[in-house]
Design a protein around this motif. Structure first.
Motif, PDB file in Angstrom:
ATOM      1  N   ASP A   1      40.222  38.103  46.146  1.00 23.26           N
ATOM      2  CA  ASP A   1      41.662  38.260  46.334  1.00 23.26           C
ATOM      3  C   ASP A   1      42.269  37.128  47.155  1.00 23.26           C
TER       4      ASP A   1
ATOM      5  N   ASP B   1      38.876  27.994  38.329  1.00 21.81           N
ATOM      6  CA  ASP B   1      38.543  28.556  37.020  1.00 21.81           C
ATOM      7  C   ASP B   1      37.855  29.913  37.155  1.00 21.81           C
ATOM      8  N   GLU B   2      36.886  30.023  38.064  1.00 20.16           N
ATOM      9  CA  GLU B   2      36.157  31.279  38.233  1.00 20.16           C
ATOM     10  C   GLU B   2      37.050  32.392  38.768  1.00 20.16           C
ATOM     11  N   LEU B   3      37.853  32.081  39.755  1.00 21.19           N
ATOM     12  CA  LEU B   3      38.685  33.118  40.366  1.00 21.19           C
ATOM     13  C   LEU B   3      39.806  33.587  39.448  1.00 21.19           C
ATOM     14  N   THR B   4      40.387  32.685  38.688  1.00 17.93           N
ATOM     15  CA  THR B   4      41.506  33.083  37.835  1.00 17.93           C
ATOM     16  C   THR B   4      41.037  33.708  36.519  1.00 17.93           C
ATOM     17  N   ALA B   5      39.760  33.551  36.183  1.00 17.88           N
ATOM     18  CA  ALA B   5      39.228  34.127  34.944  1.00 17.88           C
ATOM     19  C   ALA B   5      38.632  35.518  35.147  1.00 17.88           C
ATOM     20  N   SER B   6      38.398  35.903  36.386  1.00 19.17           N
ATOM     21  CA  SER B   6      37.775  37.201  36.636  1.00 19.17           C
ATOM     22  C   SER B   6      38.300  37.779  37.945  1.00 19.17           C
ATOM     23  N   ASP B   7      37.898  38.982  38.211  1.00 20.69           N
ATOM     24  CA  ASP B   7      38.338  39.677  39.426  1.00 20.69           C
ATOM     25  C   ASP B   7      37.278  39.507  40.519  1.00 20.69           C
ATOM     26  N   VAL B   8      37.052  38.261  40.932  1.00 21.01           N
ATOM     27  CA  VAL B   8      35.995  37.944  41.894  1.00 21.01           C
ATOM     28  C   VAL B   8      36.469  38.078  43.337  1.00 21.01           C
TER      29      VAL B   8
ATOM     30  N   ALA C   1      47.339  34.795  39.219  1.00 22.31           N
ATOM     31  CA  ALA C   1      46.223  35.749  39.240  1.00 22.31           C
ATOM     32  C   ALA C   1      46.286  36.688  40.447  1.00 22.31           C
TER      33      ALA C   1
END
Length: 182
Positions: free
Chosen positions: A70, A61-68, A98
């Motif tokens: 690669d 959820d965190e990685l696909t919702a923001s550019d945290v 993503a």
């Protein structure tokens, strides 16, 4: 490239501890120039139980919702999933959408963008899934065999009892420590 580590083990008896996975992933990241920005750990959770892997779901959820990040780094791809290829693909599709890839210390970068990569990964995933199903069958067979030999759940008889004995009729019977059959 920014990376997160995902670490998981099924039980405390597992061969590769979280600490050992972490060391291997950190070294791998350093060797490839990845910058680790976060870590997610599911400890004591089976790789085929998606709902219980709270940290995996949080990471996704965190990685696909923001550019945290690669890249998701794992020790081995079976740390990500032991589901069949359909379930595994469904849980991993948001990463691909993503633009986030998965890189494994033991298997290298998982190529989900080419036909050959998807076919190879699918075959390997079915092997991982088959392994866990076979392991469950063998474990059950071992527990049944242990019970037939007078052990409870693979252990000796419960506290206060001697080992199960076989009576004259060939039946397994728990014997209390004072000698009386239960």
């Amino acid at each position: 490239m920014r990376a997160v580590a995902y670490l998981r083990r099924s039980s405390t008896k597992q061969e590769k501890s979280i600490t050992a996975q972490r060391r291997a992933v950190e070294k791998y990241a350093g060797d490839r120039g990845y910058i680790l920005v976060n870590e997610y750990v599911d400890d004591g959770i089976s790789g085929d139980n998606n709902d219980a892997r709270k940290q995996f779901l949080r990471m996704r959820d965190e990685l696909t919702a923001s550019d945290v990040a690669d890249v998701v780094l794992v020790w081995a791809y079976d740390r990500v999933s032991r589901n069949d290829s359909d379930e595994e693909s469904a849980s991993m599709f948001p990463f691909r959408e993503a633009g986030i890839c998965v890189d494994s210390v033991t298997e290298g970068l998982i190529d989900r963008d080419s036909f050959e990569g998807r076919i190879t990964h699918t075959v390997r995933q079915e092997g991982r899934h088959s392994y866990i199903r076979d392991l469950a069958k063998n474990s059950l067979r071992g527990r049944v065999n242990a019970a037939q030999l007078g052990h409870i759940a693979g252990q000796a008889a419960p506290y206060g009892f001697d080992r199960m004995i076989v009576d004259a009729d060939g039946q397994h019977v728990l014997r209390m420590k004072n000698g009386d059959p239960k």
